[in-house]
Design an enzyme around this catalytic site. Sequence first.
Site, short mmCIF file in Angstrom:
data_model
loop_
_atom_site.label_atom_id
_atom_site.label_comp_id
_atom_site.label_asym_id
_atom_site.label_seq_id
_atom_site.Cartn_x
_atom_site.Cartn_y
_atom_site.Cartn_z
N GLU A 223 -26.47 -43.70 -3.74
CA GLU A 223 -27.14 -44.97 -3.46
C GLU A 223 -26.76 -46.06 -4.46
OE1 GLU A 223 -28.71 -42.05 -3.55
OE2 GLU A 223 -29.84 -41.79 -1.69
N MET B 75 -14.65 -48.17 -26.02
CA MET B 75 -15.28 -49.28 -26.73
C MET B 75 -16.24 -48.78 -27.81
SD MET B 75 -15.24 -52.47 -27.12
CE MET B 75 -14.89 -53.65 -25.81
N LYS C 207 -42.50 -46.12 6.30
CA LYS C 207 -41.99 -45.48 7.51
C LYS C 207 -42.80 -45.84 8.75
CE LYS C 207 -40.75 -40.94 9.23
NZ LYS C 207 -39.50 -40.22 9.10
N PHE D 214 -44.53 -36.93 -0.93
CA PHE D 214 -43.15 -36.47 -1.09
C PHE D 214 -42.19 -37.66 -1.06
CE2 PHE D 214 -39.14 -34.93 0.89
CZ PHE D 214 -38.71 -34.19 -0.20
N GLN D 215 -41.30 -37.72 -2.01
CA GLN D 215 -40.32 -38.80 -2.14
C GLN D 215 -40.96 -40.18 -2.18
OE1 GLN D 215 -37.02 -38.09 0.67
NE2 GLN D 215 -36.05 -36.87 -0.94
#
Lengths: 565, 163
Positions: free
Chosen positions: A49, A478, A161, A111-112
Amino acid sequence: MELTGSQILLKSLALEGVDTVFGYPGGAVINIYDDLYDSSINHVLTRHEQAAVHAADGYARCTGKVGVAIATSGPGATNTVTGIATAYMDSIPMVIVTGQVPTPLIGNDAFQEADMCGITRPCTKHNFLVKDIRDLARTIKEAFYIARTGRPGPVLVDLPKDIQINTHKFSYPETVSLRGYKPTYSGNSRQIEKAAKMILASRKPVLYVGGGITLSGADDALLKLAEQTQIPVTTTLMAMAAFPQRHPLALGMLGMHGTFFANMSVTECDLLIAVGSRFDDRVTGRIDSFAEKAKIIHIDIDPTSIGKNVAVDLPIVGDLKDVLGKLHGCLNQKPELVEDLVEETEDWRSIVVEWKERQPMTYRSSKSVIKPQYVIEKISEIADENAIITTEVGQHQMWAAQFFAFRQPRTFLTSGGLGTMGFGLPSALGAQVAYPDRQVIDISGDASFQMNSQELATLVQYKLPVKIVILNNNYLGMVRQWQQMFFEKRYSQTVMELPIDFIKLAEAYGATGLQATKVEDVEATIKKAFETPGPVLMNFKVSREENVLPMVPAGKAIHEMVLAS
Amino acid sequence: MKHTISVLVENEFGVLARISGLFSGRGFNIESLSVAPTMDAELSRMTLVTRGDDQILEQITKQLNKLISTIKVVDFTDSEYIERELAMIKVSTDSESRAEALRIVDIFRAKVIDVTPKSYTIEITGAPAKINGILELLRPMGIKEVVRSGPVVIGRGTKGVVG
């Protein structure tokens, strides 16, 4: 006819002119993906993502359009945060749609579930949680409006949702009315006249230009103004492509790794005209010595940028295109005074030329080992005129800024503000989706590349012929450079001990891998890569302990540079 | 220097977090903050007290204005305004101190709003300095609890701060 929330979302996107989105499906966006299946909107499936957001960001940077990314709730959404913060720091217009658990479950540790509005509040221009389907179309309209107007930035829309599933009559609002959001576009004429006077009275003027110039589409206006007044132009990392770097008035980059002549010009100037730049600490070095002898004009669309780090003599709030256009017009009315200015500043320009000759942007060349700067110079020579360059973050990024001669606006996509390693490959992917026929080149280091190397899969799947250049020194370069210079060469955790076989890695994904270990192979490798269809990874084994110079050590004034020779 | 700022914001989900997050994220301090609805149902008013030099205050007002949810920002510091705060003070009393407590309440034009054999709960409204004053006098008796609202302000004269 009633539409579902996900259909309303996709219709709204289409009405905003979106033809391509980047994303990754999941449980909380499965309805959106089901409707995408029948939609005319092109969806690019990345492998992470974060990469989807960087890809949308790259797409936005090179086209000027609003980039769009979609991710599911919870981990999908939190993976977008680095991408969002990257876009926020560089003011890139984007809309990120994240799924959310159904509204009755919000706050229940479902959940999630992750509180995305809470998490992204400090790194978005604005964000929305849609709690009622009746608000959905208006919210999308507002999200795009906020993202692309004023000082642009990313806007997150968190979409539960159940809202995606519920139905409602679709009507897309024609206009937006936000009581608290009215950006100032038109610069104050009296202030602009004052600016013209200050310019005409100056003897050692410098234009200090930042990323805002491209965001405003004012690149041409800048060139016009610079040529009219013959004022030298130094550009920040974000604006390297905003002004043709081969132009006689170009001073290149200023700041920590800026050119000697840019930093000297700013230190010695009597008038600094800051245009769409924000006096970032990497630009100013020790702030009280920055442009100490100069009066400062600061032009920016965002009032918070003005007077934040440096006190200015003349602030002008407005869209740069408007302000620079008016300034140009104002000066046009006084052709004799402009002529005088050009004549009176002749000495100043010759001093600048002298600095350029004394201390050009250079490096110690070698016949036995590949110098990373040499690779960049060669790419600059061989690449198409309109090639798009992206970078990761680190030494290679600075070398790209220093040694690639940028020619056109929107051809240098780099994470300036946040400094996000792993930005280059996915943003190149996004740029290539936007311009399938242009050359897109990701200049990378071996460490940065591994932060999002999984996107090789996306390149191959969508036949995106991005050319990847790895300047491979087996170091986190760096940080190693800082350890060498300021920590007695104690290379703590910066040695990338495992030498990756990047050719095999490219081949594992179905891309082409090339390698050069000798100086004489560099040019042929680049040419071969450019001729080879599809994505190609070039692994250049470069001199390992090369440093980015000039360098202004932290806390020093910008004229106190460590020079290349 | 102390500044009292009135902020009109959209009366919507998460707006308090936007304001408080802005202050904590940018290292500005908030001494007090009060929020309540306005006559316009779509707006809330926040009154906040902060400290900083001119440059910091300029940034604070600019950053507040930059939030999409912010309608208006007024820093009252350089103008004529009236400042009021409400406090409720629970003070211990015994037979000796009860009369003295009531005298103090009277002098400050406060009110006793709850009584038990061993305590008074006192309500007082006024400028923060006045509240500090009564607290000072009540302190020897034993203050069990103080609840202060934080100040709210309104400008003098006919002009109102509205969206």
